[in-house]
Design a protein around this motif. Sequence first.
Motif, PDB file in Angstrom:
ATOM      1  N   ALA A   1     -35.347   6.760 -50.508  1.00 38.29           N
ATOM      2  CA  ALA A   1     -34.797   7.092 -51.828  1.00 38.29           C
ATOM      3  C   ALA A   1     -34.026   8.413 -51.811  1.00 38.29           C
ATOM      4  CB  ALA A   1     -35.929   7.156 -52.855  1.00 38.29           C
ATOM      5  N   SER A   2     -33.956   9.060 -50.636  1.00 36.80           N
ATOM      6  CA  SER A   2     -33.368  10.407 -50.598  1.00 36.80           C
ATOM      7  C   SER A   2     -31.867  10.371 -50.370  1.00 36.80           C
ATOM      8  CB  SER A   2     -33.986  11.236 -49.464  1.00 36.80           C
ATOM      9  OG  SER A   2     -35.373  11.083 -49.401  1.00 36.80           O
ATOM     10  N   GLU A   3     -31.181  11.281 -51.064  1.00 37.52           N
ATOM     11  CA  GLU A   3     -29.751  11.491 -50.813  1.00 37.52           C
ATOM     12  C   GLU A   3     -29.565  12.879 -50.212  1.00 37.52           C
ATOM     13  OE1 GLU A   3     -27.711  10.969 -54.540  1.00 37.52           O
ATOM     14  OE2 GLU A   3     -28.286   8.863 -54.673  1.00 37.52           O
ATOM     15  N   VAL A   4     -28.641  12.953 -49.242  1.00 33.82           N
ATOM     16  CA  VAL A   4     -28.345  14.226 -48.594  1.00 33.82           C
ATOM     17  C   VAL A   4     -26.851  14.492 -48.728  1.00 33.82           C
ATOM     18  CG1 VAL A   4     -28.384  15.513 -46.434  1.00 33.82           C
ATOM     19  CG2 VAL A   4     -30.247  13.932 -46.964  1.00 33.82           C
ATOM     20  N   LEU A   5     -26.505  15.593 -49.350  1.00 32.47           N
ATOM     21  CA  LEU A   5     -25.096  15.948 -49.493  1.00 32.47           C
ATOM     22  C   LEU A   5     -24.604  16.560 -48.190  1.00 32.47           C
ATOM     23  CD1 LEU A   5     -25.360  17.572 -53.024  1.00 32.47           C
ATOM     24  CD2 LEU A   5     -24.391  15.333 -52.462  1.00 32.47           C
ATOM     25  N   THR A   6     -23.509  15.994 -47.653  1.00 35.26           N
ATOM     26  CA  THR A   6     -23.007  16.492 -46.377  1.00 35.26           C
ATOM     27  C   THR A   6     -21.515  16.208 -46.240  1.00 35.26           C
ATOM     28  OG1 THR A   6     -23.498  16.615 -43.999  1.00 35.26           O
ATOM     29  CG2 THR A   6     -23.562  14.425 -44.990  1.00 35.26           C
ATOM     30  N   THR A   7     -20.941  16.686 -45.154  1.00 35.72           N
ATOM     31  CA  THR A   7     -19.495  16.582 -44.954  1.00 35.72           C
ATOM     32  C   THR A   7     -19.109  15.377 -44.095  1.00 35.72           C
ATOM     33  OG1 THR A   7     -17.599  17.636 -43.863  1.00 35.72           O
ATOM     34  CG2 THR A   7     -19.768  18.281 -43.079  1.00 35.72           C
ATOM     35  N   PRO A   8     -18.031  14.675 -44.454  1.00 38.77           N
ATOM     36  CA  PRO A   8     -17.547  13.592 -43.602  1.00 38.77           C
ATOM     37  C   PRO A   8     -16.685  14.104 -42.448  1.00 38.77           C
ATOM     38  CG  PRO A   8     -16.186  13.729 -45.580  1.00 38.77           C
ATOM     39  CD  PRO A   8     -17.233  14.811 -45.696  1.00 38.77           C
ATOM     40  N   PHE A   9     -16.372  15.427 -42.455  1.00 36.43           N
ATOM     41  CA  PHE A   9     -15.524  15.989 -41.395  1.00 36.43           C
ATOM     42  C   PHE A   9     -16.410  16.798 -40.451  1.00 36.43           C
ATOM     43  CE2 PHE A   9     -12.328  18.997 -39.647  1.00 36.43           C
ATOM     44  CZ  PHE A   9     -11.469  18.045 -39.108  1.00 36.43           C
ATOM     45  N   SER A  10     -17.029  16.075 -39.511  1.00 39.09           N
ATOM     46  CA  SER A  10     -17.983  16.691 -38.591  1.00 39.09           C
ATOM     47  C   SER A  10     -18.155  15.773 -37.401  1.00 39.09           C
ATOM     48  CB  SER A  10     -19.332  16.875 -39.296  1.00 39.09           C
ATOM     49  OG  SER A  10     -20.342  17.290 -38.393  1.00 39.09           O
ATOM     50  N   PHE A  11     -18.847  16.280 -36.382  1.00 31.57           N
ATOM     51  CA  PHE A  11     -19.332  15.428 -35.307  1.00 31.57           C
ATOM     52  C   PHE A  11     -20.351  14.471 -35.929  1.00 31.57           C
ATOM     53  CE2 PHE A  11     -22.336  15.121 -31.553  1.00 31.57           C
ATOM     54  CZ  PHE A  11     -21.584  14.173 -30.897  1.00 31.57           C
ATOM     55  N   ILE A  12     -20.284  13.201 -35.559  1.00 34.03           N
ATOM     56  CA  ILE A  12     -21.023  12.156 -36.277  1.00 34.03           C
ATOM     57  C   ILE A  12     -22.537  12.370 -36.312  1.00 34.03           C
ATOM     58  CG2 ILE A  12     -21.265  10.591 -34.302  1.00 34.03           C
ATOM     59  CD1 ILE A  12     -20.421   8.323 -36.382  1.00 34.03           C
ATOM     60  N   ALA A  13     -23.061  13.158 -35.366  1.00 34.43           N
ATOM     61  CA  ALA A  13     -24.515  13.394 -35.308  1.00 34.43           C
ATOM     62  C   ALA A  13     -25.054  13.940 -36.619  1.00 34.43           C
ATOM     63  CB  ALA A  13     -24.840  14.378 -34.180  1.00 34.43           C
ATOM     64  N   SER A  14     -24.274  14.783 -37.312  1.00 34.90           N
ATOM     65  CA  SER A  14     -24.808  15.449 -38.504  1.00 34.90           C
ATOM     66  C   SER A  14     -25.081  14.464 -39.642  1.00 34.90           C
ATOM     67  CB  SER A  14     -23.888  16.583 -38.962  1.00 34.90           C
ATOM     68  OG  SER A  14     -22.620  16.092 -39.320  1.00 34.90           O
ATOM     69  N   ALA A  15     -24.414  13.319 -39.644  1.00 39.98           N
ATOM     70  CA  ALA A  15     -24.711  12.292 -40.660  1.00 39.98           C
ATOM     71  C   ALA A  15     -25.681  11.248 -40.102  1.00 39.98           C
ATOM     72  CB  ALA A  15     -23.420  11.618 -41.114  1.00 39.98           C
ATOM     73  N   ASN A  16     -25.570  10.944 -38.817  1.00 43.91           N
ATOM     74  CA  ASN A  16     -26.455   9.925 -38.224  1.00 43.91           C
ATOM     75  C   ASN A  16     -27.932  10.275 -38.379  1.00 43.91           C
ATOM     76  OD1 ASN A  16     -24.326   8.354 -37.394  1.00 43.91           O
ATOM     77  ND2 ASN A  16     -24.488   8.861 -35.224  1.00 43.91           N
ATOM     78  N   VAL A  17     -28.275  11.561 -38.271  1.00 41.91           N
ATOM     79  CA  VAL A  17     -29.693  11.937 -38.369  1.00 41.91           C
ATOM     80  C   VAL A  17     -30.256  11.587 -39.748  1.00 41.91           C
ATOM     81  CG1 VAL A  17     -29.639  13.730 -36.582  1.00 41.91           C
ATOM     82  CG2 VAL A  17     -29.094  14.346 -38.957  1.00 41.91           C
ATOM     83  N   VAL A  18     -29.397  11.637 -40.766  1.00 36.29           N
ATOM     84  CA  VAL A  18     -29.831  11.281 -42.119  1.00 36.29           C
ATOM     85  C   VAL A  18     -30.116   9.770 -42.177  1.00 36.29           C
ATOM     86  CG1 VAL A  18     -29.138  11.214 -44.548  1.00 36.29           C
ATOM     87  CG2 VAL A  18     -28.538  13.199 -43.126  1.00 36.29           C
ATOM     88  N   LEU A  19     -29.206   8.985 -41.601  1.00 38.71           N
ATOM     89  CA  LEU A  19     -29.397   7.526 -41.559  1.00 38.71           C
ATOM     90  C   LEU A  19     -30.672   7.148 -40.818  1.00 38.71           C
ATOM     91  CD1 LEU A  19     -26.051   5.671 -40.748  1.00 38.71           C
ATOM     92  CD2 LEU A  19     -27.162   6.048 -42.940  1.00 38.71           C
ATOM     93  N   HIS A  20     -30.944   7.860 -39.722  1.00 39.74           N
ATOM     94  CA  HIS A  20     -32.132   7.529 -38.924  1.00 39.74           C
ATOM     95  C   HIS A  20     -33.421   7.714 -39.713  1.00 39.74           C
ATOM     96  CE1 HIS A  20     -30.567   6.305 -35.108  1.00 39.74           C
ATOM     97  NE2 HIS A  20     -29.804   7.369 -34.993  1.00 39.74           N
ATOM     98  N   CYS A  21     -33.399   8.550 -40.750  1.00 43.09           N
ATOM     99  CA  CYS A  21     -34.583   8.707 -41.603  1.00 43.09           C
ATOM    100  C   CYS A  21     -34.589   7.681 -42.727  1.00 43.09           C
ATOM    101  CB  CYS A  21     -34.611  10.103 -42.218  1.00 43.09           C
ATOM    102  SG  CYS A  21     -34.954  11.380 -41.022  1.00 43.09           S
TER     103      CYS A  21
END
Length: 372
Positions: free
Chosen positions: A74-94
């Motif tokens: 149920a969690s949302e994490v505000l983050t940037t789409p202009f980054s190395f993909i790891a910074s968003a992937n870790v959110v998906l993995h949770c």
Amino acid sequence: MKDPDIPLSAPEITDADREAVMEVLGGRRLSRGPWIDRFEAAIAGVAGRREAVAVSSGTAALQLACVLTGLGSASEVLTTPFSFIASANVVLHCGARPVFVDIDPATLNLDVGQLEKRITEGTRAILAVHAFGRPAEMDRLESVARAHHLVLIEDACEAIGGRCGGRPLGSFGDFSAFGFYPNKQITAGEGGVLLTDDADLAARARRLRNQGRDPHGPGYPDLGYNYRWTDIQAALALSQLGRLESILHRRREVADGYRRRLEDCESLVLPEGNSETSWFVYVVRLADGIEPSARDPLLAALRGQGIGCAAYFPPIHLQPVYRDRFGYREGAFPITEQVAARTLALPFFNQISEAQQDRVAETLIGLLRSER
Ligand SMILES: *Cc1c(COP(=O)(O)O)cnc(C)c1O
């Protein structure tokens, strides 16, 4: 593929670095030994943090930050789409949802004004990145996080040694992370570190990196991972960390060298660092007068001349996993897309010579001239 004559990046390994690694190899403890403890104490000092937990990669450090935040479906994490993909992937993995916020075209970092408008009931955290080593507005993000009771995670993997408002990067928010892949300012081949000021969270991170094992008893109280690092890597990174200031100074010189050589070229927008930037890469952009479709052929032509280069970063929201799961399409984050379509990362490393920088600049200017 043939290696380019001038690589995009290259680690700088000194005799002292080699000796440090040889010393570990002469001992018995190749992992979980004293070098890790020494490295953790040193890097906590660099980041101005109480606790440092060394792990196998920068991504692993960020993932532990997400796990310790307690992110769930149920969690949302505000983050940037202009980054190395790891910074968003870790959110998906949770199992959580990365909610992207477009960037400020001047800094290429999260646009804090837009970010505040995206906060909802479900928002749990902000994950900020210092793109290309240019500090994000951490002071502002810290007050937004505080006002809305959000966890702030600082992905400082591209920005070791940088500062924001005089404070070291890595010291902001609840958690921060550095990474030590070979193209980073400090490298161990692979590696990362999670930083926090909370001793209990750090103790949990230490268990999680080692299968959830209790260091004081026989059991495994947590569902952990193998995110262990080795002493071989810690010794290498510690040796490099000892000359962090001179590494950062040298990288600033290389960036200044490119600026001198390229500033008269009207076809390019040069990266704007500030006095607090830790230069990670040197990424120029095609000016508005040039069609973005010229970018990929330019990269190919540079490679054809033996010059390493890359298109940093492909927008995260347009990668297949994100398109499929969230339905993102072109146009969702226009600034990120416009910037990303025009970038060229040039060879950037400590040992690059004046002659090599001349050759990169002359080749690029020559190719752009035939473009006009
Ligand atoms: C390098 C990097 C990481 C960590 O990468 P690893 O390869 O896992 O060490 C994370 N985020 C950003 C923005 C990076 O550039």
